[in-house]
Motif scaffolding. Sequence first.
Motif, PDB file in Angstrom:
ATOM      1  N   PHE A  22      57.362   0.576  15.849  1.00  0.00           N
ATOM      2  CA  PHE A  22      56.248  -0.342  16.101  1.00  0.00           C
ATOM      3  C   PHE A  22      55.842  -0.303  17.574  1.00  0.00           C
ATOM      4  CE2 PHE A  22      54.236  -4.435  16.959  1.00  0.00           C
ATOM      5  CZ  PHE A  22      53.263  -4.425  15.979  1.00  0.00           C
ATOM      6  N   LEU A  23      56.807  -0.169  18.478  1.00  0.00           N
ATOM      7  CA  LEU A  23      56.481  -0.065  19.902  1.00  0.00           C
ATOM      8  C   LEU A  23      55.637   1.180  20.159  1.00  0.00           C
ATOM      9  CD1 LEU A  23      56.793  -1.031  22.821  1.00  0.00           C
ATOM     10  CD2 LEU A  23      58.910   0.303  22.948  1.00  0.00           C
ATOM     11  N   ALA A  24      55.969   2.299  19.493  1.00  0.00           N
ATOM     12  CA  ALA A  24      55.182   3.519  19.667  1.00  0.00           C
ATOM     13  C   ALA A  24      53.740   3.307  19.195  1.00  0.00           C
ATOM     14  CB  ALA A  24      55.827   4.667  18.900  1.00  0.00           C
ATOM     15  N   ARG A  25      53.583   2.624  18.075  1.00  0.00           N
ATOM     16  CA  ARG A  25      52.233   2.331  17.579  1.00  0.00           C
ATOM     17  C   ARG A  25      51.491   1.399  18.534  1.00  0.00           C
ATOM     18  NH1 ARG A  25      54.131   1.158  11.327  1.00  0.00           N
ATOM     19  NH2 ARG A  25      54.260   3.353  10.667  1.00  0.00           N
ATOM     20  N   PHE A  26      52.212   0.424  19.072  1.00  0.00           N
ATOM     21  CA  PHE A  26      51.615  -0.501  20.033  1.00  0.00           C
ATOM     22  C   PHE A  26      51.093   0.274  21.252  1.00  0.00           C
ATOM     23  CE2 PHE A  26      51.567  -3.243  23.676  1.00  0.00           C
ATOM     24  CZ  PHE A  26      51.105  -4.464  23.204  1.00  0.00           C
ATOM     25  N   ARG A  27      51.911   1.177  21.766  1.00  0.00           N
ATOM     26  CA  ARG A  27      51.505   1.946  22.950  1.00  0.00           C
ATOM     27  C   ARG A  27      50.295   2.815  22.654  1.00  0.00           C
ATOM     28  NH1 ARG A  27      57.432   3.864  25.289  1.00  0.00           N
ATOM     29  NH2 ARG A  27      57.926   1.909  26.353  1.00  0.00           N
ATOM     30  N   LEU A  28      50.224   3.361  21.440  1.00  0.00           N
ATOM     31  CA  LEU A  28      49.064   4.177  21.072  1.00  0.00           C
ATOM     32  C   LEU A  28      47.797   3.331  21.070  1.00  0.00           C
ATOM     33  CD1 LEU A  28      47.742   6.773  20.075  1.00  0.00           C
ATOM     34  CD2 LEU A  28      48.423   6.132  17.743  1.00  0.00           C
ATOM     35  N   LEU A  29      47.862   2.137  20.481  1.00  0.00           N
ATOM     36  CA  LEU A  29      46.698   1.254  20.473  1.00  0.00           C
ATOM     37  C   LEU A  29      46.332   0.800  21.881  1.00  0.00           C
ATOM     38  CD1 LEU A  29      47.565  -0.883  17.326  1.00  0.00           C
ATOM     39  CD2 LEU A  29      45.658   0.730  17.561  1.00  0.00           C
ATOM     40  N   LYS A  56      52.444 -16.031  15.892  1.00  0.00           N
ATOM     41  CA  LYS A  56      52.244 -14.860  16.753  1.00  0.00           C
ATOM     42  C   LYS A  56      53.247 -13.753  16.469  1.00  0.00           C
ATOM     43  CE  LYS A  56      49.890 -16.995  20.669  1.00  0.00           C
ATOM     44  NZ  LYS A  56      49.891 -17.212  22.144  1.00  0.00           N
ATOM     45  N   CYS A  57      54.288 -14.048  15.720  1.00  0.00           N
ATOM     46  CA  CYS A  57      55.266 -13.012  15.358  1.00  0.00           C
ATOM     47  C   CYS A  57      54.744 -12.271  14.135  1.00  0.00           C
ATOM     48  CB  CYS A  57      56.627 -13.633  15.092  1.00  0.00           C
ATOM     49  SG  CYS A  57      57.377 -14.379  16.546  1.00  0.00           S
ATOM     50  N   ASP A  58      53.612 -11.644  14.314  1.00  0.00           N
ATOM     51  CA  ASP A  58      52.871 -11.029  13.223  1.00  0.00           C
ATOM     52  C   ASP A  58      52.358  -9.675  13.694  1.00  0.00           C
ATOM     53  OD1 ASP A  58      51.223 -11.476  10.550  1.00  0.00           O
ATOM     54  OD2 ASP A  58      49.810 -10.760  12.057  1.00  0.00           O
ATOM     55  N   LYS A  59      52.530  -8.649  12.896  1.00  0.00           N
ATOM     56  CA  LYS A  59      52.129  -7.303  13.308  1.00  0.00           C
ATOM     57  C   LYS A  59      50.628  -7.206  13.545  1.00  0.00           C
ATOM     58  CE  LYS A  59      55.923  -4.624  11.295  1.00  0.00           C
ATOM     59  NZ  LYS A  59      56.287  -3.518  10.375  1.00  0.00           N
ATOM     60  N   ARG A  60      49.842  -7.897  12.737  1.00  0.00           N
ATOM     61  CA  ARG A  60      48.389  -7.831  12.920  1.00  0.00           C
ATOM     62  C   ARG A  60      47.983  -8.432  14.261  1.00  0.00           C
ATOM     63  NH1 ARG A  60      46.726 -10.767   7.481  1.00  0.00           N
ATOM     64  NH2 ARG A  60      48.558 -11.936   8.186  1.00  0.00           N
ATOM     65  N   TRP A  61      48.632  -9.539  14.643  1.00  0.00           N
ATOM     66  CA  TRP A  61      48.339 -10.150  15.942  1.00  0.00           C
ATOM     67  C   TRP A  61      48.651  -9.176  17.063  1.00  0.00           C
ATOM     68  CZ3 TRP A  61      51.017 -11.453  20.399  1.00  0.00           C
ATOM     69  CH2 TRP A  61      50.390 -12.368  21.258  1.00  0.00           C
ATOM     70  N   PHE A  62      49.782  -8.484  16.968  1.00  0.00           N
ATOM     71  CA  PHE A  62      50.167  -7.549  18.018  1.00  0.00           C
ATOM     72  C   PHE A  62      49.260  -6.331  18.057  1.00  0.00           C
ATOM     73  CE2 PHE A  62      54.187  -9.704  18.885  1.00  0.00           C
ATOM     74  CZ  PHE A  62      54.317  -9.432  20.234  1.00  0.00           C
ATOM     75  N   ARG A  63      48.851  -5.836  16.895  1.00  0.00           N
ATOM     76  CA  ARG A  63      47.973  -4.662  16.892  1.00  0.00           C
ATOM     77  C   ARG A  63      46.648  -4.985  17.572  1.00  0.00           C
ATOM     78  NH1 ARG A  63      50.463  -3.372  11.640  1.00  0.00           N
ATOM     79  NH2 ARG A  63      48.956  -4.746  10.608  1.00  0.00           N
ATOM     80  N   ARG A  64      46.113  -6.160  17.251  1.00  0.00           N
ATOM     81  CA  ARG A  64      44.863  -6.566  17.898  1.00  0.00           C
ATOM     82  C   ARG A  64      45.079  -6.771  19.389  1.00  0.00           C
ATOM     83  NH1 ARG A  64      42.140 -11.886  18.221  1.00  0.00           N
ATOM     84  NH2 ARG A  64      39.906 -11.545  18.485  1.00  0.00           N
TER      85      ARG A  64
END
Length: 306
Positions: A286-293, A224-232
């Motif tokens: 990455f947090l900024a990208r997460f918030r955008l998604l 789960k420590c994976d950027k793709r998992w977090f983006r989804r």
Amino acid sequence: MRVSVVICTLNRSQALKACLRALESQTDVEPGDVEIVIVDNGSTDNTPTVANDFRRDSRFDVRWHVEDRLGLSNARNRGVAEARGEILVFLDDDAVAVPGWLSAHLRAFDETDADCVGGRITLDWEAPRPHWLHPALDPFFGLLDLGAERVVLAYPHAYPVGANVAYRRKVFERIGLFDPELGVRPGRVVGSEETDICYRVERAGGVILYEPRATVTHSVPAAKCDKRWFRRRAYHAGRTACLIELRHVGRTRLFCRNVQRLLSRVPGASATPPSGKPPSWDATLFLARFRLLFMLGYLAQFLRGR
């Protein structure tokens, strides 16, 4: 029966074994007051063997049931139906309770008029924490640590996390069960079934507490420590947050909220790093990208409606 510990599981037999083993450390409760209800939601690994071995050796009354309808809400509802306790405590199969966890839950109910009690959840990292992972995202692994004092919880500030939460049985008799349209299941990541329940408890005039002494550690798998998992997860978390608010707040009130209010709904947005050091640039980006998604998922669900 005083209390039922309900554990829903699906193909995580090794994690379940550790979870069940830790329950034997709950030595400050009378065995006759406790039952453990394991709900298998269609496992194909050796989960039945793990459950039966524990049932044979445990000092508690242990029962194992199979729920064929996939979905965490369906499994939890089966647990409610099978449980005989006055208090129902839900524990994730990959969570490990510390000694005194169960008695802390029971004291919170005995000493207050709470209808729901959420316990503290700390994280157990299977692999080193990635440098790009901002502490604000730790709640997506189940983190809930609101300090050392018992406090009342209310929406939208904080609610209990389903990995470690307890309810009086009368709650389900009064407001109904977990919504099967919510809750993670294979191929679907829409969760927040426990948020929905807590919102209904609060609307019905119930009291929700945080109890720090009812502590569990929740496993953080390396996968789960994976950027793709977090983006989804970000996009679907936004969808889920909007879906819950459309149900309980209403479309008109949501439309009137500003962007800052929406951003504040990202779980853990105000978290501070455990080390006290500022997050790295990679983590901040990455947090900024997460918030955008998250925002995109929220807006997509808002346009779709309930």
